[in-house]
Every structure is written in structure tokens, then in C-alpha cells.
Design a protein around this motif. Structure first.
Motif, PDB file in Angstrom:
ATOM      1  N   ARG A 130      11.817  -0.803  -3.823  1.00 41.95           N
ATOM      2  CA  ARG A 130      10.844  -0.440  -4.858  1.00 41.95           C
ATOM      3  C   ARG A 130      11.050   0.991  -5.351  1.00 41.95           C
ATOM      4  NH1 ARG A 130       5.279  -1.634  -5.741  1.00 41.95           N
ATOM      5  NH2 ARG A 130       4.744  -0.692  -7.757  1.00 41.95           N
ATOM      6  N   LEU A 131      11.365   1.906  -4.440  1.00 38.94           N
ATOM      7  CA  LEU A 131      11.480   3.320  -4.796  1.00 38.94           C
ATOM      8  C   LEU A 131      12.900   3.756  -5.113  1.00 38.94           C
ATOM      9  CD1 LEU A 131       9.093   4.904  -2.111  1.00 38.94           C
ATOM     10  CD2 LEU A 131       8.529   4.068  -4.402  1.00 38.94           C
ATOM     11  N   SER A 132      13.871   2.870  -4.880  1.00 34.06           N
ATOM     12  CA  SER A 132      15.298   3.177  -5.121  1.00 34.06           C
ATOM     13  C   SER A 132      15.739   4.407  -4.331  1.00 34.06           C
ATOM     14  CB  SER A 132      15.556   3.394  -6.617  1.00 34.06           C
ATOM     15  OG  SER A 132      15.258   2.232  -7.348  1.00 34.06           O
ATOM     16  N   ILE A 133      15.472   4.371  -3.021  1.00 32.48           N
ATOM     17  CA  ILE A 133      15.889   5.464  -2.138  1.00 32.48           C
ATOM     18  C   ILE A 133      16.781   4.893  -1.039  1.00 32.48           C
ATOM     19  CG2 ILE A 133      13.846   6.871  -2.602  1.00 32.48           C
ATOM     20  CD1 ILE A 133      12.697   5.892   0.087  1.00 32.48           C
ATOM     21  N   PRO A 134      17.617   5.729  -0.407  1.00 34.39           N
ATOM     22  CA  PRO A 134      18.495   5.245   0.675  1.00 34.39           C
ATOM     23  C   PRO A 134      17.692   4.770   1.882  1.00 34.39           C
ATOM     24  CG  PRO A 134      19.258   7.360  -0.163  1.00 34.39           C
ATOM     25  CD  PRO A 134      17.895   7.140  -0.749  1.00 34.39           C
ATOM     26  N   TYR A 135      18.234   3.754   2.539  1.00 34.41           N
ATOM     27  CA  TYR A 135      17.607   3.174   3.728  1.00 34.41           C
ATOM     28  C   TYR A 135      18.552   3.355   4.908  1.00 34.41           C
ATOM     29  CZ  TYR A 135      15.725  -0.462   6.860  1.00 34.41           C
ATOM     30  OH  TYR A 135      15.211  -1.148   7.939  1.00 34.41           O
ATOM     31  N   GLY A 139      10.469  -1.134   5.667  1.00 35.59           N
ATOM     32  CA  GLY A 139      11.435  -0.226   5.063  1.00 35.59           C
ATOM     33  C   GLY A 139      12.254  -0.796   3.917  1.00 35.59           C
ATOM     34  N   PRO A 140      12.881  -1.958   4.101  1.00 33.59           N
ATOM     35  CA  PRO A 140      13.703  -2.496   3.007  1.00 33.59           C
ATOM     36  C   PRO A 140      12.919  -2.710   1.714  1.00 33.59           C
ATOM     37  CG  PRO A 140      14.227  -3.599   5.056  1.00 33.59           C
ATOM     38  CD  PRO A 140      13.028  -2.746   5.335  1.00 33.59           C
ATOM     39  N   MET A 141      11.683  -3.183   1.828  1.00 29.52           N
ATOM     40  CA  MET A 141      10.877  -3.406   0.622  1.00 29.52           C
ATOM     41  C   MET A 141      10.542  -2.086  -0.064  1.00 29.52           C
ATOM     42  SD  MET A 141       8.218  -6.522   1.447  1.00 29.52           S
ATOM     43  CE  MET A 141       7.660  -5.989   3.072  1.00 29.52           C
ATOM     44  N   MET A 146       0.830  -1.205   0.000  1.00 33.69           N
ATOM     45  CA  MET A 146       0.000   0.000   0.000  1.00 33.69           C
ATOM     46  C   MET A 146       0.867   1.259   0.000  1.00 33.69           C
ATOM     47  SD  MET A 146      -2.637   1.313   2.938  1.00 33.69           S
ATOM     48  CE  MET A 146      -1.230   1.664   4.008  1.00 33.69           C
ATOM     49  N   LEU A 147       1.906   1.261   0.841  1.00 33.09           N
ATOM     50  CA  LEU A 147       2.783   2.425   0.929  1.00 33.09           C
ATOM     51  C   LEU A 147       3.551   2.657  -0.368  1.00 33.09           C
ATOM     52  CD1 LEU A 147       4.321   2.153   4.528  1.00 33.09           C
ATOM     53  CD2 LEU A 147       3.034   4.077   3.608  1.00 33.09           C
ATOM     54  N   ALA A 148       4.070   1.583  -0.937  1.00 29.37           N
ATOM     55  CA  ALA A 148       4.837   1.718  -2.178  1.00 29.37           C
ATOM     56  C   ALA A 148       3.978   2.328  -3.276  1.00 29.37           C
ATOM     57  CB  ALA A 148       5.374   0.359  -2.602  1.00 29.37           C
ATOM     58  N   ALA A 149       2.737   1.877  -3.365  1.00 25.92           N
ATOM     59  CA  ALA A 149       1.839   2.412  -4.394  1.00 25.92           C
ATOM     60  C   ALA A 149       1.546   3.884  -4.142  1.00 25.92           C
ATOM     61  CB  ALA A 149       0.549   1.604  -4.416  1.00 25.92           C
ATOM     62  N   ARG A 150       1.371   4.235  -2.858  1.00 19.22           N
ATOM     63  CA  ARG A 150       1.042   5.608  -2.517  1.00 19.22           C
ATOM     64  C   ARG A 150       2.224   6.557  -2.714  1.00 19.22           C
ATOM     65  NH1 ARG A 150      -0.421   6.111   3.434  1.00 19.22           N
ATOM     66  NH2 ARG A 150       1.604   7.111   3.703  1.00 19.22           N
ATOM     67  N   LEU A 202       4.839   6.093  -4.733  1.00 20.21           N
ATOM     68  CA  LEU A 202       5.511   5.965  -6.034  1.00 20.21           C
ATOM     69  C   LEU A 202       5.486   7.272  -6.820  1.00 20.21           C
ATOM     70  CD1 LEU A 202       7.029   3.809  -7.587  1.00 20.21           C
ATOM     71  CD2 LEU A 202       4.886   3.182  -8.713  1.00 20.21           C
ATOM     72  N   GLU A 203       4.376   8.008  -6.746  1.00 19.73           N
ATOM     73  CA  GLU A 203       4.268   9.247  -7.505  1.00 19.73           C
ATOM     74  C   GLU A 203       5.101  10.376  -6.909  1.00 19.73           C
ATOM     75  OE1 GLU A 203       0.228  10.373  -8.055  1.00 19.73           O
ATOM     76  OE2 GLU A 203      -0.336   8.508  -9.078  1.00 19.73           O
ATOM     77  N   ASP A 204       5.279  10.351  -5.603  1.00 26.23           N
ATOM     78  CA  ASP A 204       6.063  11.405  -4.932  1.00 26.23           C
ATOM     79  C   ASP A 204       6.922  10.760  -3.840  1.00 26.23           C
ATOM     80  OD1 ASP A 204       7.059  13.829  -4.071  1.00 26.23           O
ATOM     81  OD2 ASP A 204       5.296  14.316  -2.849  1.00 26.23           O
ATOM     82  N   PRO A 205       7.976  10.061  -4.249  1.00 27.63           N
ATOM     83  CA  PRO A 205       8.775   9.303  -3.262  1.00 27.63           C
ATOM     84  C   PRO A 205       9.576  10.211  -2.344  1.00 27.63           C
ATOM     85  CG  PRO A 205       9.830   9.248  -5.400  1.00 27.63           C
ATOM     86  CD  PRO A 205       8.495   9.912  -5.610  1.00 27.63           C
ATOM     87  N   PRO A 206       9.765   9.788  -1.098  1.00 30.43           N
ATOM     88  CA  PRO A 206      10.656  10.539  -0.197  1.00 30.43           C
ATOM     89  C   PRO A 206      12.097  10.414  -0.665  1.00 30.43           C
ATOM     90  CG  PRO A 206      10.014   8.468   0.792  1.00 30.43           C
ATOM     91  CD  PRO A 206       9.225   8.575  -0.469  1.00 30.43           C
ATOM     92  N   ASP A 207      12.940  11.270  -0.132  1.00 26.49           N
ATOM     93  CA  ASP A 207      14.361  11.218  -0.502  1.00 26.49           C
ATOM     94  C   ASP A 207      15.105  10.132   0.278  1.00 26.49           C
ATOM     95  OD1 ASP A 207      14.438  13.608  -2.287  1.00 26.49           O
ATOM     96  OD2 ASP A 207      13.799  14.598  -0.445  1.00 26.49           O
ATOM     97  N   LEU A 208      14.521   9.724   1.412  1.00 21.28           N
ATOM     98  CA  LEU A 208      15.224   8.781   2.291  1.00 21.28           C
ATOM     99  C   LEU A 208      14.214   8.140   3.243  1.00 21.28           C
ATOM    100  CD1 LEU A 208      18.630   9.314   3.995  1.00 21.28           C
ATOM    101  CD2 LEU A 208      16.665   8.976   5.499  1.00 21.28           C
ATOM    102  N   TRP A 209      14.475   6.892   3.602  1.00 25.06           N
ATOM    103  CA  TRP A 209      13.669   6.184   4.608  1.00 25.06           C
ATOM    104  C   TRP A 209      14.517   6.033   5.871  1.00 25.06           C
ATOM    105  CZ3 TRP A 209       8.673   3.824   4.291  1.00 25.06           C
ATOM    106  CH2 TRP A 209       8.332   3.031   5.393  1.00 25.06           C
ATOM    107  N   PHE A 210      13.944   6.446   7.019  1.00 19.27           N
ATOM    108  CA  PHE A 210      14.671   6.443   8.293  1.00 19.27           C
ATOM    109  C   PHE A 210      13.908   5.572   9.283  1.00 19.27           C
ATOM    110  CE2 PHE A 210      16.144   7.867  12.358  1.00 19.27           C
ATOM    111  CZ  PHE A 210      17.382   8.472  12.192  1.00 19.27           C
TER     112      PHE A 210
END
Length: 360
Positions: free
Chosen positions: A102-107, A96-98, A69-73, A75-83
């Protein structure tokens, strides 16, 4: 940067106070103070303490649905980083890892711990999930030397960063020349295991100062509250139980007391110890876990051999009867807290770390 924040053990807006919730809130505040936009990505709690395979399976299923659900939501405006704050074998990051894949952002993970012995037994599945998340991270922030030592076996050195636990620094200690500490304070959740053990050790330690004039305030609540009250029954009339308190009221309670006392059984570092020091309140604590990284012996408090109520009582009596020692701990402690655990320095350090991670 726009940062997605997640705390799998307990979300920062959870109604029940705890040191973990307090540190999560401090992390968010520090990120925002550094100029980042932070939003809470998920409130899903992955904590499963009993090692129940069926319960773990249900949590994994919920996490997969949440991640999709989060990835779909996003996808259009991805964050720069997941903390992600606080990952360990009882509360792995299953989201977080998934999302980051999917979004190709730093973890990024802050306050992670790894114990190889947990990879065998009832916690093995979640221990492996925690290990996989930590190993996947682009950066891991270590709040204690003990955690860093454990993580050094599974994380490349260039991905490990030190961040000292921190809290907002309040006004310096009141100058009350010659006064001895009489108003004691203990702060901790009342749950079975290490917290209840700490309370019981504290109750036994008070026998060593029974002859001195003191009053103890206990802040905290939980399923073990009845057992905690039973432990302090010999001191009826000298112990006040005030329950769990919101941050604003707790800040006032710190200011109204003279000494924080806590045996700290298996304590990671102890958020209450940091908060007390940031308000110029000396600490007497058990020298266990990461406590020695927060309480510097002879500077902002005194450390006692782990789980030794007789020694704890002796040290407590020493602080309560030696005016010069108590005064020195009050004055030095506040300065130490500002230099080592101050909020502004932590925010700058955190911002610098994230910049290095994103640039690599």
C-alpha cells in the motif's frame, strides 16, 4: 531512515522474557545505533502453535483489520522501510506485506525459516502465509546457515544477506588462575516440547558429574515448570530455581557463574549461548540446529552429540576437572564472541545491508 519494526511471534516489549524477545530488542538497538529512527508498528501476535484452523482464521481477521488501520495512519507520513523480525510457519507476517504494498516501501525480514513439509497438514495455511511474506521481501537476513539453505530454494541469491546473531560485549572474564568451574547455569523458557526435552536431558546428564562438587542455577519459567522441577528432583539441594529474570538481573547472574550448560534440542542458535559467550562464560551445548555457529568447539565451549546425556555428562566432567581446558575456553571465548557476535560490528553490518536493499 525511519523504520517500522514488527515481531509477529512476540513483540519486543512483551512482559515474558525469551531469547526471541531478546534478539528483537537487539535488532532495534542495532538499528538505532546505526542512526535510524525505529518505532514499533504493531503488537499483534500471529503465533498459532496447534494448527487450529479456527484460531488461524481469527488471527487473519485481526491482522487484516490491523493492516487497514496502520495503512491509513501511516499514509500521510510513511516510514522509509518495514522491518519484520522472525517469520516462520507458526508466526507468519500477516501485516507487513500488505502495508508495504500500500505504501510502496521496502519490506525486509530478519530470521526467517521455511520448511516445505509444513505446506501440508494443519499448519499449511500459516506456512503458506509465511512463504508468501518471505518471497515478497526485498531482503532477507539469515542468522544461520541452516536457515539460508532452506531459504535459498525460494529467495533469489541477491536478496539473501548473512547477519550473525549478536549481543552487547561485556568486560572480559575475570582472571582466576587455577579455579575449576563449580557454579553451573542453565537458561531457558519452561514450555512443553524442545525446551522441556532439553531440561530433561540436562538432568540426566548431571548423573555423570554427581561425584563432583557443583551447584546449578536454573533461570526460566513457564507452563512446564512443574515438569522441569520433577526432572531435577534427584539433585535436590544442588539446584536453585530462580524463575524468569529481567535483562539486568540476568546479566549479573551470568557474571556469578562459571559454565553455561544446555542440551539445545532443536535450537535455532540460542540467545543465552551468545549472551554467555559475550560475558566470557564457556558453554557446553548439544550440537544441534544452529548451535555450532554460536559455539565454536574448543574455543568458547564444547559441543556434544545431539540428545546424548551420557556424552554430555562425560564432556561436562572433562571441563569441570581440567583446569587448563577451562581457563583456555574462558580466555579464548570472550575474544571469539567479540570478533564474531559483537554488537558494534552487527550494527554496522545491518546498516550496510539496509543501504544495499534500499539502493536496489
Amino acid at each position: 531512515m525511519r523504520i517500522a519494526f514488527y515481531a509477529p511471534l512476540k513483540p519486543p516489549d512483551h512482559p515474558r522474557p525469551s531469547g526471541d524477545r531478546a534478539m528483537a530488542r537487539q535488532m532495534i538497538a542495532a538499528l538505532r545505533a546505526a542512526g535510524h529512527e525505529v518505532f514499533l508498528a504493531s503488537r499483534l501476535r500471529s503465533r498459532e502453535a496447534a494448527g487450529d484452523a479456527a484460531a488461524q482464521g481469527r488471527i487473519v481477521s485481526q491482522a487484516r483489520q490491523e493492516a487497514a488501520m496502520l495503512a491509513a495512519r501511516l499514509l500521510e507520513d510513511p516510514p522509509d522501510l518495514w522491518f519484520t523480525y522472525h517469520v516462520y510457519y507458526k508466526a507468519p507476517d500477516l501485516i507487513g506485506p500488505m502495508i508495504c504494498e500500500r505504501l510502496s516501501i521496502p519490506y525486509v525480514v530478519a530470521e526467517a525459516s521455511h520448511s516445505a513439509r509444513r505446506l501440508i497438514g494443519p499448519h499449511a495455511h500459516f506456512a503458506r502465509a509465511a512463504l508468501d511474506a518471505i518471497a515478497r521481501a526485498d531482503g532477507v537476513l539469515c542468522l544461520t546457515a541452516r536457515d539460508r539453505a532452506g531459504l535459498a530454494r525460494i529467495v533469489a541469491p541477491e536478496k539473501l544477506f548473512d547477519l550473525t546473531p549478536f549481543a552487547p560485549l561485556r568486560a572480559g572474564p575475570r582472571r582466576e588462575a587455577g579455579r575449576l568451574p563449580r557454579r553451573l547455569l542453565a537458561v531457558g523458557m519452561m514450555r512443553p516440547g524442545d525446551k522441556l526435552h532439553s531440561y530433561r536431558l540436562l538432568a540426566r546428564s548431571l548423573a555423570g558429574v554427581r561425584h563432583l562438587p557443583w551447584r546449578l542455577t536454573v533461570v526460566g519459567d513457564g507452563v512446564a515448570a512443574r515438569h522441569v522441577r520433577q526432572a531435577f528432583a534427584p539433585y535436590r539441594g544442588r539446584v536453585d530455581f530462580v524463575g524468569a529474570l529481567p535483562a539486568g538481573r540476568l546479566a549479573r547472574v551470568y557474571r556469578q557463574h562459571d559454565l553455561l550448560v544446555w542440551p539445545a534440542v532443536n535450537e535455532a542458535y540460542g540467545m543465552a549461548l551468545i549472551e554467555a559467550s559475550a560475558r566470557g562464560l564457556p558453554v557446553v551445548a548439544g550440537n544441534e540446529g544452529g548451535v555450532s555457529e554460536v559455539v565454536r568447539h574448543g574455543v568458547n565451549g564444547l559441543l556434544v552429540p545431539p540428545r546424548d546425556p551420557v556424552a554430555f555428562g562425560r564432556v561436562l566432567a572433562r571441563v569441570m576437572t581440567q583446569r587448563a581446558l577451562y581457563s583456555r575456553l574462558r580466555q579464548r571465548g570472550w575474544g571469539h564472541a567479540g570478533a564474531r557476535h559483537g554488537f558494534a560490528a552487527a550494527a554496522a553490518r545491518l546498516n550496510s545491508i539496509l543501504g544495499r536493499i534500499c539502493a536496489s
